[in-house]
Design a protein around this motif. Sequence first.
Motif, mmCIF file in Angstrom:
data_model
loop_
_atom_site.group_PDB
_atom_site.id
_atom_site.type_symbol
_atom_site.label_atom_id
_atom_site.label_comp_id
_atom_site.label_asym_id
_atom_site.label_seq_id
_atom_site.Cartn_x
_atom_site.Cartn_y
_atom_site.Cartn_z
ATOM 1 N N PRO A 75 0.819 -1.217 0.000
ATOM 2 C CA PRO A 75 0.000 0.000 0.000
ATOM 3 C C PRO A 75 0.854 1.270 0.000
ATOM 4 O O PRO A 75 0.507 2.256 -0.640
ATOM 5 C CB PRO A 75 -0.811 -0.129 1.300
ATOM 6 N N ASP A 76 1.972 1.239 0.703
ATOM 7 C CA ASP A 76 2.855 2.414 0.695
ATOM 8 C C ASP A 76 3.387 2.679 -0.701
ATOM 9 O O ASP A 76 3.422 3.831 -1.164
ATOM 10 C CB ASP A 76 4.037 2.210 1.651
ATOM 11 N N ASN A 79 0.754 4.287 -2.769
ATOM 12 C CA ASN A 79 0.598 5.725 -2.516
ATOM 13 C C ASN A 79 1.707 6.518 -3.194
ATOM 14 O O ASN A 79 1.488 7.621 -3.692
ATOM 15 C CB ASN A 79 0.601 6.011 -1.006
ATOM 16 N N LEU A 157 0.305 15.119 6.547
ATOM 17 C CA LEU A 157 0.893 13.890 6.007
ATOM 18 C C LEU A 157 2.230 14.165 5.327
ATOM 19 O O LEU A 157 3.182 13.388 5.452
ATOM 20 C CB LEU A 157 -0.077 13.239 5.010
ATOM 21 N N LEU A 163 5.377 10.082 9.066
ATOM 22 C CA LEU A 163 4.064 9.576 8.664
ATOM 23 C C LEU A 163 4.040 8.784 7.360
ATOM 24 O O LEU A 163 3.064 8.121 7.057
ATOM 25 C CB LEU A 163 3.066 10.745 8.565
ATOM 26 N N VAL A 466 -7.104 4.770 -3.404
ATOM 27 C CA VAL A 466 -7.245 3.607 -2.529
ATOM 28 C C VAL A 466 -6.574 2.393 -3.164
ATOM 29 O O VAL A 466 -6.787 2.092 -4.328
ATOM 30 C CB VAL A 466 -8.710 3.284 -2.197
ATOM 31 N N PHE A 467 -5.796 1.712 -2.361
ATOM 32 C CA PHE A 467 -4.997 0.596 -2.804
ATOM 33 C C PHE A 467 -5.843 -0.555 -3.340
ATOM 34 O O PHE A 467 -5.447 -1.241 -4.279
ATOM 35 C CB PHE A 467 -4.155 0.141 -1.603
ATOM 36 N N TYR A 472 -14.014 -2.541 -0.307
ATOM 37 C CA TYR A 472 -15.219 -1.867 0.149
ATOM 38 C C TYR A 472 -16.426 -2.657 -0.337
ATOM 39 O O TYR A 472 -16.612 -2.814 -1.549
ATOM 40 C CB TYR A 472 -15.290 -0.448 -0.422
ATOM 41 N N ARG B 108 -5.144 7.441 12.492
ATOM 42 C CA ARG B 108 -4.639 6.439 11.563
ATOM 43 C C ARG B 108 -4.668 5.081 12.195
ATOM 44 O O ARG B 108 -3.969 4.880 13.169
ATOM 45 C CB ARG B 108 -3.226 6.785 11.124
ATOM 46 N N CYS B 188 -12.923 6.575 4.672
ATOM 47 C CA CYS B 188 -12.049 7.747 4.736
ATOM 48 C C CYS B 188 -11.703 8.107 3.305
ATOM 49 O O CYS B 188 -11.235 7.258 2.545
ATOM 50 C CB CYS B 188 -10.761 7.439 5.499
ATOM 51 N N GLU B 190 -9.737 10.879 2.315
ATOM 52 C CA GLU B 190 -8.585 11.765 2.123
ATOM 53 C C GLU B 190 -7.347 10.972 2.472
ATOM 54 O O GLU B 190 -7.246 10.417 3.570
ATOM 55 C CB GLU B 190 -8.704 13.007 3.020
ATOM 56 N N LEU B 191 -6.428 10.888 1.520
ATOM 57 C CA LEU B 191 -5.230 10.063 1.680
ATOM 58 C C LEU B 191 -4.553 10.345 3.008
ATOM 59 O O LEU B 191 -4.200 11.483 3.308
ATOM 60 C CB LEU B 191 -4.254 10.341 0.532
ATOM 61 N N CYS B 192 -4.415 9.280 3.814
ATOM 62 C CA CYS B 192 -3.872 9.501 5.147
ATOM 63 C C CYS B 192 -2.714 8.579 5.469
ATOM 64 O O CYS B 192 -2.224 8.565 6.598
ATOM 65 C CB CYS B 192 -4.986 9.350 6.191
ATOM 66 N N GLY B 193 -2.268 7.785 4.479
ATOM 67 C CA GLY B 193 -1.123 6.919 4.731
ATOM 68 C C GLY B 193 -1.360 5.512 4.248
ATOM 69 O O GLY B 193 -2.261 5.248 3.451
ATOM 70 N N SER B 194 -0.529 4.582 4.739
ATOM 71 C CA SER B 194 -0.535 3.207 4.215
ATOM 72 C C SER B 194 -1.903 2.543 4.255
ATOM 73 O O SER B 194 -2.328 1.939 3.289
ATOM 74 C CB SER B 194 0.424 2.318 4.990
ATOM 75 N N HIS B 196 -4.850 3.710 4.509
ATOM 76 C CA HIS B 196 -5.961 4.611 4.180
ATOM 77 C C HIS B 196 -7.132 3.827 3.609
ATOM 78 O O HIS B 196 -8.290 4.087 3.946
ATOM 79 C CB HIS B 196 -5.451 5.654 3.190
ATOM 80 N N TYR B 197 -6.834 2.836 2.757
ATOM 81 C CA TYR B 197 -7.907 2.094 2.111
ATOM 82 C C TYR B 197 -8.625 1.163 3.077
ATOM 83 O O TYR B 197 -9.675 0.615 2.758
ATOM 84 C CB TYR B 197 -7.353 1.296 0.931
ATOM 85 N N ARG B 198 -8.050 0.973 4.255
ATOM 86 C CA ARG B 198 -8.695 0.088 5.232
ATOM 87 C C ARG B 198 -9.434 0.880 6.305
ATOM 88 O O ARG B 198 -10.007 0.303 7.220
ATOM 89 C CB ARG B 198 -7.645 -0.772 5.925
#
Lengths: 575, 236, 204
Positions: A75-76, A79, A157, A163, A466-467, A472, B108, B188, B190-194, B196-198
């Motif tokens: 996921p990183d 992004n 971020l 972060l 979103v990864f 969802y 997060r 969520c 707004e991109l908030c880190g690794s 985020h999609y979870r």
Amino acid sequence: MSQAAAQRKALQVAHLEELSFIRKYIFSTDHKTIAKQYLGISLFMAIVGGFTAYAIRWQLAWPSARIPGVGTITPDAYNTLVTMHGTIMVFFVAMPFLLGVFGNFCIPLMIGAGDMAFPRLNMLSVWTFLVGSLILLASFFVPGGAAAAGWTGYAPLSARPDLTPAVLGQDMWIVALALEFSSFLMGGVNFITTALNMRAPGMGLWRVPLLVWYEATASVLFLLSVGPLIGGAVMLLLDRLVGAGFFLPAKGGDPLLWEHLFWFFGHPEVYVVALPGFGIMLEILPVFSRKPIFAYRALVYCALTATGLSLIVWAHHMFISGMDPRLATPFTVTTILISVPFAVIVFAMIATLWGGSIRFDTPMLFALGGLTSFLLGGVTGIFLGSAATDIYLHGTYFVVAHFHYTLFPVTFFAGFAGLYYWYPKMFGRLMNETWGKVHFWLTMLAFQGVFMPLFFSGIAGTPRRVFAPNEYPLFKAIQPLQVHATIATVTLLLVQIPFVVNFFWSLRRGKRAEANPWLANTLEWCVPSPPPHANFAHTPRVRRWPYEYSVPGARLDWSPQTESGDTMLPAAGGQ
Amino acid sequence: MHWLPSDVSTFGPSVDHVFRLILYIVGVWFIAAEGAIILFAFRFRRRPGHAAVHVAGENMRQLAWILVPALVVVFLDFGIDIAAGHAWEEIKLESPKPALNVSVTAERFAWIFDYPGPDGKYGTPDDYWSMAKLYVPVNQVVRVDMRSMDVIHSFAVPNLRLRQDVVPGRTISAWFEATKPGTYEIECTELCGSEHYRMQASLVVLSDSEYARWQHEHWSSIASKPSSSASAGVKQ
Amino acid sequence: MEAAPSIETVVQFGDGDSIREVPAPRLAVWLFLTSEIMVFGGLISCFILLRIAHGGWDAEAAHVHWRIGAFNTLVLLTSSLTMALACTSAKEGKEGMARRLRTYLGFTILLGLTFLGVKACEYSLEFAKGLTPGAGLFWAFYYTLTGLHSLHVLAGIILNSTLWIAAARADLVPVVQRRIEYAGLYWHFVDVVWIFLFPLVYLT
């Protein structure tokens, strides 16, 4: 020695002996060479950006599958890909391609000048841009990888090194952008000064081709809007390096400050890119319709109006950001107003087609493809500019589809149109027309295939960045949309191969181009293809407007700007 | 508009109405403009014996062909945004008196929901908190007061047509009234880190009787009993 | 048989569409200064807005060395005067112009260096007290604003120095004579920015 004397010497040198390879191709001050350098860098960066798109889309279609040529990504890493895709495409592809290439190549030639006003500054600008590009590319390979906070780099971020993994990479992102900004500031100063001061005799402002107008106003807009973000970039860097706290609430700072600084520039930036794209289309449409451009003066006023208005619309990107909701009203009003000049531009383009004698050569196909695609991008903007629907659509794939339907046509359709159109002038050869048409149709169709499904994905509510959209429950059922978009993306990337082959093959084996293969009026078509170092052997004297096509009673359906009215009448005794 | 998810919000119809309005208006323009381009490209293609006409839009009569449509576009735009303005005001500017207040914390990478309990005050022993599940009664106004502990997040509930960015350093409120019991997605956006999609949660809209039962189970005037679900907890 | 328009030419625009003749370098410097105004303007606006939002930062601001700041203001103002004198002597072109120009320009450079030297001492004083860029938002702004300004002062010193060195050669004097106007514009701009910074940072 003085600049003038230096230029005369350069002219002599160019005549007397061949400049060394380094002086001619590496450290060149010739605007035409610099344009080609921008072309080389931007096309390379487009490949990198395209590769990030490929990885992103593969991951979205088949989450956590092995991406061919890449492997599985975290996921990183995802992004980072998303961040770098946007950053590369906007700042390191669109800007150099539309401004660096066509601004540099066309402005001096179209106004009858021998070069830009400041050739050495021009060289400095392309080298600064190259250094920025290299730093950005290098950031992929440092520990922690490249920036990962989105191309919009929202704080905190982006402002806290703890972060994201991209501790060094995010810093390098800031530095690379700062260099890119400097490069285009220098270039912009050159464009504006050249366009104002170095026009050939007879070229009053109302005889200046629209591309020059649009490149110059885009440069003015960039100049006016980038300043606060440069300040913001310094502030972001200080936040990251010493914990200054400008955007960190723990230190009394405000994340929304970054958003304002970013979008104050970010919105004008899309017009900085769109205006030259339109400028290219506005040059091509009349030539291939054999008709004057419709509403030339209005089009000039549109560029100026759009420039001014674009400085006061930015917060339509921030309706639900947490800023005072009452601000939605004024920014909605200004956003409506800015639709006026763009509506006029689009309608003027359509009106130019009316009554024409249209040839569908590759440049024209790309221009029309750009216009038709941009129309969809433009109208979908209405959904986002209206604050109420933006509540629902913000941050979804609808936004992604909207901005790709505006930015892609303006960058790639218009850019390819310009490239196919000016290629003979740049390189002295013609590109293969059949393969050009193949390139157009496949690109056009594949492009629709990528982004049309994303509108529907967005309407269904799928968030962007979103990864794994299939995580969802709400969007599991529409996962096939992602698959379709990915297949189209791979297609879109593959069909650029004919273009690349055509480009390089034609450099050596293309049919030699004469001075004016398109029978166009503007001054660049009066000189050989490619032009000599000093462009014009004698300063041209401009006698007419650039868009005198199909003048009633004239001998030809085109009239170079250097020709006065008399020479275009039928020869005595009939034709 | 079957692509839009089901709407269970009192202000959902307002948003969907604006969406449809825009769709019809821009749809007409889009078809007209594209139609004109295709028509002109075909009709005015190069043909022997047909020369182009020298029309440059130099006088008002010719310019009217583009200026009038542009003005109509602007006029329609204003109309759209007046309509949208009402919806915006309803959702973002009004704050109807809530039957329930919930404090939402975005951190997060989870959503945590704090209930003040029967005494209506936070920080007292009868508070209840829940991770990733926001229980609300149907047909009652709920106000959420949202904070972020780290970066910008965005609280989005597609079925409510609700979205609000959550910014660290400030508390931002939103309100809604759900019209149909069921479980709906919170994301969520707004991109908030690794992860985020979870960063997902569920909006659980309970009918009156279900809500009464839930309150009875989880809210009390003394320290809350831990619920059987693993995601709820006791506030110290 | 004229060569294509060259850089130093002031081109007359034909057909009644003329705007005032502005030499290319002057136009370019003004364009550059416009973007610089947006940079500093943006930063200063952020400073003002956040300062108001945080109730004025009076406690933090009490620690600025206003006397040092005032001295530096005098230094910079004087340097603008010497720069103006250098530019005037270049424009007049009277007897002994090159020597006068070099004298005034030399003083401008020295004053600029003084400004930077004093600033460096001021920064080290503040660092010693623990007032670093990470010491709070007021100090973050202080260092950003004055630091960015100082970098611009440094750039101006370098620019002026190249002109000063060039003016020693008789064959380059006409070039310096033409270009010092632009260096002057830039130097005055740097001074004007300080005129805004000084009261905002030191006196409020």
